[in-house]
Design an enzyme around this catalytic site. Structure first.
Site, mmCIF file in Angstrom:
data_model
loop_
_atom_site.group_PDB
_atom_site.id
_atom_site.type_symbol
_atom_site.label_atom_id
_atom_site.label_comp_id
_atom_site.label_asym_id
_atom_site.label_seq_id
_atom_site.Cartn_x
_atom_site.Cartn_y
_atom_site.Cartn_z
ATOM 1 N N ALA A 150 0.681 -1.489 -0.069
ATOM 2 C CA ALA A 150 -0.144 -0.064 0.081
ATOM 3 C C ALA A 150 0.777 1.316 0.119
ATOM 4 O O ALA A 150 1.834 1.246 0.900
ATOM 5 C CB ALA A 150 -0.914 -0.060 1.166
ATOM 6 N N LYS A 154 7.442 3.266 16.476
ATOM 7 C CA LYS A 154 7.787 3.610 17.921
ATOM 8 C C LYS A 154 6.771 4.768 18.421
ATOM 9 O O LYS A 154 6.336 4.668 19.647
ATOM 10 C CB LYS A 154 9.247 4.312 18.077
ATOM 11 N N LYS A 194 11.182 6.014 22.089
ATOM 12 C CA LYS A 194 11.908 4.623 22.135
ATOM 13 C C LYS A 194 12.156 4.379 23.626
ATOM 14 O O LYS A 194 12.213 3.246 24.236
ATOM 15 C CB LYS A 194 13.206 5.136 21.510
#
Length: 427
Positions: free
Chosen positions: A43, A104, A204
């Site tokens: 996609a 993340k 993170k």
């Protein structure tokens, strides 16, 4: 050999590299996974745009067709951001497809919801590439160290900021000049705020903390400061003290048993392993009760390194599809409280511009004593209107250190608090 059909969401720098590697290394990956991994659909925003090494027949503008296709077994998500990535991943999981992602920001904000969906559907959710690119750090925390007690995780997890700080340290560059250089080389975006203000590293840090301490941690739980206020003078002082400034992501247990999670620039000794991490490289330093100290080092971003981590996860979830079973689920049994930044114990290096006259040191020392903050060293440079005091503290509560700085700013003999930096990894 069984064939597993793979759909991919996104074909930017990372996605294009993943697609090329899936096609070029098809035979090797099949041998490792125990099944043919056939990329059947990708996609993209513009399916008419030619992409080198990727057959145009694979491209589609309809992302929903991939997550709803009953023939697709595994989904890779590399479009990033929250929307529409969240809804697409949740739909894929609901439809019984294992998902590999590098997102993340989404994991740091909505990780619990994604885990719950994967658990309900009895499928895998893997995301090694979400932190530190090619460096295998999440799986060691999630699996290898699951029999140990992690005490602290401290890392350089943003390549842009590390590149900037490296150039400031090695070349004496000003922050603005180092940033421009990073942008020219493609290490920094035209709008670098997510990197230089610590948002990327905070996401993170939340992921690392959740895995290390078996508790749910979101990006909102992370105390965050960026590097935009770091000056060449700060770097010069650090050098004189045999230290270096790094943007650190830190997750650790407090003495009270809570989890402290923070991202901020800090001074570390040049003898510390993290001090030698240069340019856009990343590294994560882990301290565990039984295993002791370990450091994971490597390329933290880029198409090829991130693709390496994605494909490693893809092989893992493919094996589970072939052999039965799934990987580790969310481990949040500890449910530890999140410590506020004021509860955290740390050290400060404070640079003060002061009047060069008798009694200055006594006045400054009195402020520290009033907040029960112990001074380790004091150094004076300059004279007259350019007199400067450089004060290194012993470890103390952040709240006491912050209150000390506030009172120093109001002290008549202090003309300016030039900078305040935390100090880490120093006994």
């Amino acid at each position: 050999m069984k064939t597993l059909k793979v759909g991919m969401l996104g074909a930017g720098v990372v996605g294009s590299q993943i697609a090329r590697l899936l096609i070029a290394n098809k035979s090797d990956l099949a041998s490792r996974a125990g099944a043919n991994l056939e990329l059947v659909s990708i996609a993209v925003k513009d399916s008419k745009l030619k992409r080198d090494g990727i057959p145009a027949a694979l491209l589609t503008n309809d992302a929903k067709s991939i997550v709803n296709d009953p023939q697709i077994d595994l989904v890779i998500e590399v479009i990033g951001g929250i929307d529409p990535a969240k809804e697409l991943i949740l739909t894929a999981l609901k439809n019984g497809k294992s998902v590999v992602t590098a997102n993340k920001a989404l994991l740091a904000k909505h990780g619990a919801e994604l885990y719950a969906a994967a658990d309900k559907a009895n499928v895998d959710l893997y995301y090694e590439a979400a932190v530190a690119g090619a460096i295998p750090i999440l799986r060691p925390l999630r699996e290898s160290l699951v029999g140990d007690h992690v005490i602290r995780v401290m890392g350089i997890v943003n390549g842009t900021t590390n590149y900037i700080l490296t150039k400031m340290d090695e070349n004496g560059a000003a922050f603005a000049d180092a940033l421009k250089e990073a942008q020219a080389l493609g290490f920094a975006e035209s709008d670098p705020s997510a990197d230089i203000e610590g948002f990327d590293a905070a996401a993170k840090a939340a992921i690392l903390a959740g895995l290390a301490f078996h508790s749910r941690v979101t990006d909102n739980d992370v105390y965050r400061e960026g590097i935009s206020k770091i000056t060449a003078a700060d770097v010069k002082v650090a050098k004189a003290m045999e230290m270096v400034i790094k943007l650190l992501a830190i997750a650790e247990l407090t003495p009270e048993g809570a989890v402290s999670v923070r991202v901020h620039p800090a001074l570390i000794s040049r003898t510390h392993p993290l001090a030698s991490v240069r340019d856009s490289f990343n590294a994560v330093f882990v301290e565990a009760e039984s295993a002791g100290q370990m450091m994971f080092y490597g390329k933290g971003a880029g198409g090829a390194p991130t693709a390496s981590a994605i494909l490693g996860d893809l092989v893992a979830v493919a094996r589970h599809k072939v052999n039965g079973g799934i990987g580790p689920k969310e481990s949040d049994y500890a449910d530890l409280k999140i410590a506020q930044i004021g509860q955290t114990k740390t050290r400060y290096l404070i640079r003060l511009n002061v009047a060069d006259k008798p009694g200055v040191l006594e006045s400054v020392a009195h402020v520290f004593a009033s907040h029960q903050v112990s001074i380790q060293t004091v150094r004076q440079t300059g004279a007259g209107d350019k007199a400067e005091l450089i004060v290194m503290t012993h470890s103390s509560n952040e709240s006491s250190l912050s209150a000390t700085v506030k009172d120093l700013k109001n002290l008549p003999v202090v003309t300016d608090v030039a900078s305040v930096l935390r100090v880490e990894g120093v006994n």
